[in-house]
Scaffold this motif. Structure first.
Motif, PDB file in Angstrom:
ATOM      1  N   GLN A 172      -5.040 -58.131 -71.685  1.00  0.00           N
ATOM      2  CA  GLN A 172      -3.757 -57.527 -71.444  1.00  0.00           C
ATOM      3  C   GLN A 172      -2.392 -58.635 -71.125  1.00  0.00           C
ATOM      4  OE1 GLN A 172      -4.373 -53.823 -69.179  1.00  0.00           O
ATOM      5  NE2 GLN A 172      -6.504 -53.702 -70.221  1.00  0.00           N
ATOM      6  N   GLU A 173      -2.943 -59.790 -70.599  1.00  0.00           N
ATOM      7  CA  GLU A 173      -1.745 -60.832 -70.406  1.00  0.00           C
ATOM      8  C   GLU A 173      -1.146 -61.107 -72.109  1.00  0.00           C
ATOM      9  OE1 GLU A 173      -2.727 -63.700 -67.557  1.00  0.00           O
ATOM     10  OE2 GLU A 173      -1.830 -62.411 -66.054  1.00  0.00           O
ATOM     11  N   ARG A 174      -1.769 -61.081 -72.645  1.00  0.00           N
ATOM     12  CA  ARG A 174      -1.607 -61.485 -74.090  1.00  0.00           C
ATOM     13  C   ARG A 174      -0.795 -60.673 -74.720  1.00  0.00           C
ATOM     14  NH1 ARG A 174      -6.476 -62.788 -75.345  1.00  0.00           N
ATOM     15  NH2 ARG A 174      -7.070 -60.777 -76.528  1.00  0.00           N
ATOM     16  N   GLU A 175      -1.139 -59.205 -74.702  1.00  0.00           N
ATOM     17  CA  GLU A 175      -0.732 -58.340 -75.177  1.00  0.00           C
ATOM     18  C   GLU A 175       0.634 -57.883 -74.489  1.00  0.00           C
ATOM     19  OE1 GLU A 175      -3.759 -55.120 -75.049  1.00  0.00           O
ATOM     20  OE2 GLU A 175      -4.832 -55.851 -76.451  1.00  0.00           O
ATOM     21  N   ILE A 176       0.842 -58.238 -73.289  1.00  0.00           N
ATOM     22  CA  ILE A 176       2.151 -58.145 -72.656  1.00  0.00           C
ATOM     23  C   ILE A 176       3.192 -59.027 -73.306  1.00  0.00           C
ATOM     24  CG2 ILE A 176       3.367 -58.564 -70.287  1.00  0.00           C
ATOM     25  CD1 ILE A 176       0.900 -57.502 -69.119  1.00  0.00           C
ATOM     26  N   ASP A 177       2.568 -60.267 -73.434  1.00  0.00           N
ATOM     27  CA  ASP A 177       3.317 -61.419 -74.145  1.00  0.00           C
ATOM     28  C   ASP A 177       3.809 -60.842 -75.387  1.00  0.00           C
ATOM     29  OD1 ASP A 177       3.400 -62.951 -71.881  1.00  0.00           O
ATOM     30  OD2 ASP A 177       1.875 -64.212 -72.963  1.00  0.00           O
ATOM     31  N   VAL A 178       3.095 -60.283 -76.381  1.00  0.00           N
ATOM     32  CA  VAL A 178       3.494 -59.712 -77.690  1.00  0.00           C
ATOM     33  C   VAL A 178       4.504 -58.373 -77.562  1.00  0.00           C
ATOM     34  CG1 VAL A 178       2.625 -58.483 -79.716  1.00  0.00           C
ATOM     35  CG2 VAL A 178       1.276 -60.302 -78.735  1.00  0.00           C
ATOM     36  N   MET A 179       4.234 -57.546 -76.566  1.00  0.00           N
ATOM     37  CA  MET A 179       5.289 -56.562 -76.401  1.00  0.00           C
ATOM     38  C   MET A 179       6.484 -56.835 -75.769  1.00  0.00           C
ATOM     39  SD  MET A 179       2.360 -53.615 -75.450  1.00  0.00           S
ATOM     40  CE  MET A 179       1.673 -54.276 -74.025  1.00  0.00           C
ATOM     41  N   ARG A 180       6.558 -57.661 -74.829  1.00  0.00           N
ATOM     42  CA  ARG A 180       7.611 -57.881 -73.914  1.00  0.00           C
ATOM     43  C   ARG A 180       9.178 -58.104 -74.897  1.00  0.00           C
ATOM     44  NH1 ARG A 180       7.798 -58.331 -68.866  1.00  0.00           N
ATOM     45  NH2 ARG A 180       5.691 -59.339 -68.754  1.00  0.00           N
ATOM     46  N   PRO A 181       8.992 -58.974 -75.897  1.00  0.00           N
ATOM     47  CA  PRO A 181      10.562 -58.765 -76.755  1.00  0.00           C
ATOM     48  C   PRO A 181      10.761 -57.554 -77.274  1.00  0.00           C
ATOM     49  CG  PRO A 181       8.834 -60.576 -77.405  1.00  0.00           C
ATOM     50  CD  PRO A 181       8.073 -59.610 -76.437  1.00  0.00           C
ATOM     51  N   HIS A 182       9.758 -56.423 -77.544  1.00  0.00           N
ATOM     52  CA  HIS A 182      10.096 -55.252 -78.059  1.00  0.00           C
ATOM     53  C   HIS A 182      10.700 -54.263 -77.063  1.00  0.00           C
ATOM     54  CE1 HIS A 182       8.290 -56.071 -81.819  1.00  0.00           C
ATOM     55  NE2 HIS A 182       7.466 -56.780 -81.237  1.00  0.00           N
ATOM     56  N   ALA A 183      10.053 -54.520 -75.716  1.00  0.00           N
ATOM     57  CA  ALA A 183      10.628 -53.588 -74.711  1.00  0.00           C
ATOM     58  C   ALA A 183      12.234 -54.259 -74.383  1.00  0.00           C
ATOM     59  CB  ALA A 183       9.803 -53.996 -73.284  1.00  0.00           C
ATOM     60  N   GLU A 184      12.420 -55.564 -74.119  1.00  0.00           N
ATOM     61  CA  GLU A 184      13.689 -56.058 -74.216  1.00  0.00           C
ATOM     62  C   GLU A 184      14.691 -55.951 -75.080  1.00  0.00           C
ATOM     63  OE1 GLU A 184      12.380 -60.037 -72.635  1.00  0.00           O
ATOM     64  OE2 GLU A 184      11.614 -59.227 -70.863  1.00  0.00           O
ATOM     65  N   GLY A 185      14.196 -55.681 -76.208  1.00  0.00           N
ATOM     66  CA  GLY A 185      14.995 -55.813 -77.475  1.00  0.00           C
ATOM     67  C   GLY A 185      16.336 -55.153 -77.225  1.00  0.00           C
ATOM     68  N   ALA A 186      16.511 -53.793 -76.814  1.00  0.00           N
ATOM     69  CA  ALA A 186      17.501 -52.966 -76.672  1.00  0.00           C
ATOM     70  C   ALA A 186      18.246 -53.214 -75.484  1.00  0.00           C
ATOM     71  CB  ALA A 186      16.909 -51.674 -76.687  1.00  0.00           C
ATOM     72  N   HIS A 187      17.686 -54.208 -74.832  1.00  0.00           N
ATOM     73  CA  HIS A 187      18.289 -54.402 -73.242  1.00  0.00           C
ATOM     74  C   HIS A 187      19.234 -55.659 -73.413  1.00  0.00           C
ATOM     75  CE1 HIS A 187      16.363 -51.007 -71.532  1.00  0.00           C
ATOM     76  NE2 HIS A 187      15.211 -51.384 -71.811  1.00  0.00           N
TER      77      HIS A 187
END
Length: 188
Positions: A172-187
């Protein structure tokens, strides 16, 4: 999101029904439940909610290949982990039926929010950016699983739970690292 909402509300309703009569209802009080049983009773519905979110995200139209892979990985691995935890629960505690989630979380020592289980008001089907919404929701959810798994590494009695906790943290830490740029993308 309707399925996720139904799962979360159903879990809450079952939990409330299971503890509505206090100790006389046949459910042990939170302090009477072993940590390992509580971990299983909290992580099974946690994984079920992740599976629902991943399925809904795919159905709603994830577009980013790395997020599709995360969703596919969740769908592929977390049901297997649920099946393993339920088998352990039956072997160690005599039943595959998970107890009330709030008792389990209390035994672990986390709130529903800290466990990443508060998703009310969020819907992937109405999100303007499904990729971003999925990433944001799943990061919060995964962070809750990591929190519970870290606690398990120090408190679990069974080596199997300690081992699973390590696997959950790594994946799940590996998946968080993958997802983080997408979550922050619009911010950003």
């Amino acid at each position: 999101m309707q399925k996720l909402t139904a799962v979360v509300l159903g879990t809450i309703a079952l939990g409330l029904a299971g503890c509505g009569g206090g100790e006389d209802a046949g459910q042990p009080a939170a302090g009477d439940v072993s940590f390992d049983r509580a971990f299983i009773d909290a992580m099974v519905p946690h994984h079920q909610a992740a599976i629902e979110m991943a399925g809904e995200a795919k159905d709603t139209g994830l577009t980013q290949p790395d997020l599709i892979k995360v969703a596919d990985d969740i769908l592929a691995t977390q049901q297997t982990e649920i099946d393993q935890m339920l088998a352990w629960r039956e072997e160690w505690f005599g039943s595959r039926d998970v107890g009330p989630e709030e008792n389990a979380l209390a035994t672990i020592g986390v709130s529903a929010g800290e466990a990443g289980m508060e998703h009310s008001g969020m819907s992937l089907s109405t999100a303007g950016d499904v990729d971003q919404a999925f990433a944001e929701m799943m990061i919060e959810h995964h962070e809750g699983a990591v929190t519970m798994a870290r606690i398990a590494q120090g408190r679990a009695d069974h080596d199997e739970i300690v081992g699973l906790a390590g696997e959950i943290i790594a994946a799940q830490e590996r998946e968080i690292d993958v997802m983080r740029p997408h979550a922050e993308g619009a911010h950003g």
